[in-house]
Structure formats: C-alpha cells, structure tokens
Enzyme design. Structure first.
Site, PDB file in Angstrom:
ATOM      1  N   ASP A  19       0.871  -1.309   0.075  1.00 20.98           N
ATOM      2  CA  ASP A  19       0.011   0.152   0.005  1.00 20.98           C
ATOM      3  C   ASP A  19       0.883   1.196   0.027  1.00 20.98           C
ATOM      4  O   ASP A  19       2.068   1.201   0.692  1.00 20.98           O
ATOM      5  CB  ASP A  19      -0.844  -0.057   1.326  1.00 20.98           C
ATOM      6  CG  ASP A  19      -2.206   0.580   0.920  1.00 20.98           C
ATOM      7  OD1 ASP A  19      -2.426   1.424  -0.052  1.00 20.98           O
ATOM      8  OD2 ASP A  19      -3.056   0.649   1.974  1.00 20.98           O
ATOM      9  N   GLY A 100      -1.703  10.139  -9.904  1.00 24.33           N
ATOM     10  CA  GLY A 100      -1.902  10.464  -8.722  1.00 24.33           C
ATOM     11  C   GLY A 100      -1.744  11.832  -8.240  1.00 24.33           C
ATOM     12  O   GLY A 100      -2.054  12.854  -8.863  1.00 24.33           O
ATOM     13  N   TYR A 101      -0.953  11.994  -7.077  1.00 26.05           N
ATOM     14  CA  TYR A 101      -0.792  13.419  -6.449  1.00 26.05           C
ATOM     15  C   TYR A 101       0.653  13.946  -6.918  1.00 26.05           C
ATOM     16  O   TYR A 101       1.242  14.834  -6.630  1.00 26.05           O
ATOM     17  CB  TYR A 101      -0.552  13.246  -5.031  1.00 26.05           C
ATOM     18  CG  TYR A 101      -1.672  12.781  -4.156  1.00 26.05           C
ATOM     19  CD1 TYR A 101      -2.653  13.873  -3.884  1.00 26.05           C
ATOM     20  CD2 TYR A 101      -2.171  11.635  -3.836  1.00 26.05           C
ATOM     21  CE1 TYR A 101      -3.584  13.525  -3.164  1.00 26.05           C
ATOM     22  CE2 TYR A 101      -3.217  11.227  -3.346  1.00 26.05           C
ATOM     23  CZ  TYR A 101      -4.011  12.319  -3.091  1.00 26.05           C
ATOM     24  OH  TYR A 101      -5.466  12.056  -2.337  1.00 26.05           O
ATOM     25  N   ASP A 102       1.208  13.130  -8.254  1.00 22.17           N
ATOM     26  CA  ASP A 102       2.698  13.741  -8.614  1.00 22.17           C
ATOM     27  C   ASP A 102       2.718  14.819  -8.999  1.00 22.17           C
ATOM     28  O   ASP A 102       3.749  15.530  -8.879  1.00 22.17           O
ATOM     29  CB  ASP A 102       3.011  12.728 -10.087  1.00 22.17           C
ATOM     30  CG  ASP A 102       3.374  11.313  -9.544  1.00 22.17           C
ATOM     31  OD1 ASP A 102       3.361  11.139  -8.296  1.00 22.17           O
ATOM     32  OD2 ASP A 102       3.701  10.641 -10.377  1.00 22.17           O
ATOM     33  N   LYS A 122      12.349   9.836 -11.596  1.00 21.84           N
ATOM     34  CA  LYS A 122      11.560   9.442 -10.546  1.00 21.84           C
ATOM     35  C   LYS A 122      12.035   8.008  -9.960  1.00 21.84           C
ATOM     36  O   LYS A 122      11.780   7.994  -8.587  1.00 21.84           O
ATOM     37  CB  LYS A 122      10.201   9.669 -11.095  1.00 21.84           C
ATOM     38  CG  LYS A 122       8.966   9.200 -10.040  1.00 21.84           C
ATOM     39  CD  LYS A 122       7.607   9.191 -10.472  1.00 21.84           C
ATOM     40  CE  LYS A 122       6.571   8.780  -9.370  1.00 21.84           C
ATOM     41  NZ  LYS A 122       5.222   8.469 -10.040  1.00 21.84           N
ATOM     42  N   ARG A 128       8.324   3.637  -3.884  1.00 20.13           N
ATOM     43  CA  ARG A 128       7.934   2.002  -4.155  1.00 20.13           C
ATOM     44  C   ARG A 128       9.294   1.317  -4.200  1.00 20.13           C
ATOM     45  O   ARG A 128       9.357   0.174  -3.908  1.00 20.13           O
ATOM     46  CB  ARG A 128       7.298   2.070  -5.236  1.00 20.13           C
ATOM     47  CG  ARG A 128       5.756   2.293  -5.172  1.00 20.13           C
ATOM     48  CD  ARG A 128       4.905   2.115  -6.400  1.00 20.13           C
ATOM     49  NE  ARG A 128       3.523   2.496  -6.152  1.00 20.13           N
ATOM     50  CZ  ARG A 128       3.097   3.848  -6.292  1.00 20.13           C
ATOM     51  NH1 ARG A 128       3.952   4.812  -6.764  1.00 20.13           N
ATOM     52  NH2 ARG A 128       1.705   4.236  -6.009  1.00 20.13           N
TER      53      ARG A 128
END
Length: 141
Positions: A19, A100-102, A122, A128
């Site tokens: 997660d 997402g929030y990138d 990145k 991750r």
C-alpha cells in the site's frame, strides 16, 4: 497487512501486499491509506489533488512524504518493508507526467514535482523502489 493476512488466513498460503499513501504533516498524516479515495470512492486524482490543495490553503508547513509499505505474511508472521520519499506539497499543480498526486508533490532536493520528472529521475528516488529493494534483500539472504 490486512490484505496479506486475509489470504493467509483463508488459504494458508504465504502472501504479500503493498500500500502506498501520501502523508501530509499539517493534515495529521492525511490522506495516508485513504490517498486513492480521499475525495470520494470514485478515486478521481483531480478531485483528490483539489481537496489537498484546498485543505492546505494558508498553511505554511507543506512537508509531506510518499510512503510505501509491503506487508509479508510468512508462516503466520508479519514482516514489513518500507520506502519513503520526503518532500512538500506545492501551491499548485505542475507537470503532466506520472499519476495520482505527482503534480503537487516536490521531492526533497529537487526543484520540480514528480510529474515534471522523467521516469528514470522518479524511479531513482521512488518510495516504491525503496520498499521493493528492501523486500528483495530479505529474499536474497
């Protein structure tokens, strides 16, 4: 851990699950585990970013972090592996890459958001990737 324990408890098979969440210091760690559904069950990234930016209006402390946790249930025991990227929430969206929030997350030591970085930039600092590396090291012993 809950997902991995579900599989183990129902099928007696070792299992892992992961997660990832965005944790914002000034919002007491929100959205955290609810990152994907922060603005509702639709999981709309634009709505999620808009909600974060609106809740951050007027807040000077913009410290945040992306955190990935891999939970491994092995023979009924829980082992976790974590990867973190510290950074801050920008005042507005910037960049077209990522997801997402990138577009609103600027990692520490960089002057651009995740959404402005190339994939290789990145990946070099990825939360991750760090969690997967720790997970891989465990199995290389």
């Amino acid at each position: 851990a809950q997902k991995a324990f579900y599989v183990f408890n129902h099928y007696q098979v070792d299992c892992f699950a992961d997660d990832t969440g965005l944790e914002i210091e000034a919002l007491n760690g929100e959205p955290g585990v609810f990152s994907a559904r922060y603005a509702g069950e639709s999981g709309d990234a634009e709505l999620n970013m808009h909600l974060v930016l609106s809740r951050m209006t007027g807040i000077e402390n913009r410290k945040a972090r992306f955190r990935t946790v891999i939970a491994l249930v092995e023979r009924g025991e829980l082992i976790t592996f974590e990867g973190v990227v510290n950074g801050s929430i920008t005042l507005e969206k910037s960049g077209e890459k990522g997801f997402g929030y990138d577009p609103i997350f600027r990692p520490e030591g960089f002057n651009k958001t995740f959404a402005e970085m190339t994939l290789s930039e990145k990946n070099a600092i990825s939360h991750r990737g760090k969690a997967i590396e720790a997970f891989s090291v465990y199995f290389s012993i």
